[in-house]
Enzyme design. Structure first.
Site, PDB file in Angstrom:
ATOM      1  N   HIS A   1       6.151 -11.640  -1.185  1.00 14.38           N
ATOM      2  CA  HIS A   1       6.229 -10.355  -0.505  1.00 14.38           C
ATOM      3  C   HIS A   1       5.656 -10.455   0.895  1.00 14.38           C
ATOM      4  O   HIS A   1       4.988 -11.423   1.251  1.00 14.38           O
ATOM      5  CB  HIS A   1       5.498  -9.258  -1.304  1.00 14.38           C
ATOM      6  CG  HIS A   1       4.010  -9.294  -1.197  1.00 14.38           C
ATOM      7  ND1 HIS A   1       3.235  -8.174  -1.042  1.00 14.38           N
ATOM      8  CD2 HIS A   1       3.131 -10.338  -1.215  1.00 14.38           C
ATOM      9  CE1 HIS A   1       1.958  -8.512  -0.974  1.00 14.38           C
ATOM     10  NE2 HIS A   1       1.859  -9.816  -1.085  1.00 14.38           N
TER      11      HIS A   1
ATOM     12  N   CYS B   1      -1.306  -9.879   3.545  1.00 16.73           N
ATOM     13  CA  CYS B   1      -1.823 -10.336   2.260  1.00 16.73           C
ATOM     14  C   CYS B   1      -2.255 -11.798   2.396  1.00 16.73           C
ATOM     15  O   CYS B   1      -1.651 -12.540   3.161  1.00 16.73           O
ATOM     16  CB  CYS B   1      -0.733 -10.216   1.194  1.00 16.73           C
ATOM     17  SG  CYS B   1      -1.252 -10.785  -0.437  1.00 16.73           S
TER      18      CYS B   1
ATOM     19  N   GLN C   1       0.378  -3.493  -9.069  1.00 18.33           N
ATOM     20  CA  GLN C   1       0.476  -2.036  -8.973  1.00 18.33           C
ATOM     21  C   GLN C   1       1.885  -1.636  -9.406  1.00 18.33           C
ATOM     22  O   GLN C   1       2.857  -2.331  -9.133  1.00 18.33           O
ATOM     23  CB  GLN C   1       0.184  -1.587  -7.539  1.00 18.33           C
ATOM     24  CG  GLN C   1      -1.265  -1.863  -7.140  1.00 18.33           C
ATOM     25  CD  GLN C   1      -1.538  -1.482  -5.688  1.00 18.33           C
ATOM     26  OE1 GLN C   1      -1.328  -0.354  -5.296  1.00 18.33           O
ATOM     27  NE2 GLN C   1      -1.997  -2.446  -4.902  1.00 18.33           N
TER      28      GLN C   1
ATOM     29  N   SER D   1      -1.963  -0.558  -1.330  1.00 21.12           N
ATOM     30  CA  SER D   1      -2.304  -1.630  -0.389  1.00 21.12           C
ATOM     31  C   SER D   1      -1.628  -1.446   0.964  1.00 21.12           C
ATOM     32  O   SER D   1      -2.133  -1.896   1.982  1.00 21.12           O
ATOM     33  CB  SER D   1      -1.885  -2.987  -0.955  1.00 21.12           C
ATOM     34  OG  SER D   1      -2.491  -3.189  -2.207  1.00 21.12           O
TER      35      SER D   1
ATOM     36  N   HIS E   1       5.448  -2.811   1.533  1.00 20.53           N
ATOM     37  CA  HIS E   1       5.884  -4.183   1.249  1.00 20.53           C
ATOM     38  C   HIS E   1       7.400  -4.288   1.281  1.00 20.53           C
ATOM     39  O   HIS E   1       8.092  -3.315   1.027  1.00 20.53           O
ATOM     40  CB  HIS E   1       5.547  -4.591  -0.214  1.00 20.53           C
ATOM     41  CG  HIS E   1       4.173  -4.253  -0.687  1.00 20.53           C
ATOM     42  ND1 HIS E   1       3.231  -5.218  -0.967  1.00 20.53           N
ATOM     43  CD2 HIS E   1       3.584  -3.070  -0.992  1.00 20.53           C
ATOM     44  CE1 HIS E   1       2.117  -4.645  -1.411  1.00 20.53           C
ATOM     45  NE2 HIS E   1       2.306  -3.338  -1.433  1.00 20.53           N
TER      46      HIS E   1
END
Length: 122
Positions: free
Chosen positions: A14, A72, A90, A113, A116
């Site tokens: 991702h 990330c 998640q 977060s 994405h």
């Protein structure tokens, strides 16, 4: 069939762009969180949409974009998160990944977060 069999697992990479609404406003490329704190969700989404177009059109490789731009720590592996089963990520991320075919890239996915795009790799 056991629910934790390998067949139930997926593998994905991702690209994460964090923004003001992200639960942790810091990343390897922005340790102080200065950029992230000034990035709106809309800004993050437009960046990702541009990356996604470049990847889909073949102008850029997913892994290259991830390693340069993803917020990330998986960026150093080209965005690769390895294999995971249900309940490990998640929920919106998990649902998006499971709905993709291998090699397919998701639309924008929102989690706590940030935003994405996900490529299912296995």
């Amino acid at each position: 069939m056991s629910s934790s069999s390998a067949a139930d697992k997926v593998r994905a990479s991702h690209i994460l762009i964090k923004h003001q609404g992200s639960r942790r406003k810091a990343s390897w490329k922005d340790p102080e969180g200065q950029v992230i704190s000034n990035t709106t969700r809309d800004d993050a989404v437009s960046q990702l949409k541009a990356f996604r177009e470049d990847i889909i059109s073949g102008k850029a490789k997913f892994g290259d974009v991830a390693s340069r731009y993803s917020d990330c720590s998986s960026a150093k592996r080209g965005g690769d998160l390895g294999s995971f089963g249900r309940g490990q990520m998640q929920k919106p991320f998990e649902d998006a990944t499971y709905s993709l075919k291998v090699g397919e890239i998701s639309e924008i996915v929102d989690t706590d977060s940030g935003v994405h795009i996900i490529m299912r790799t296995g």
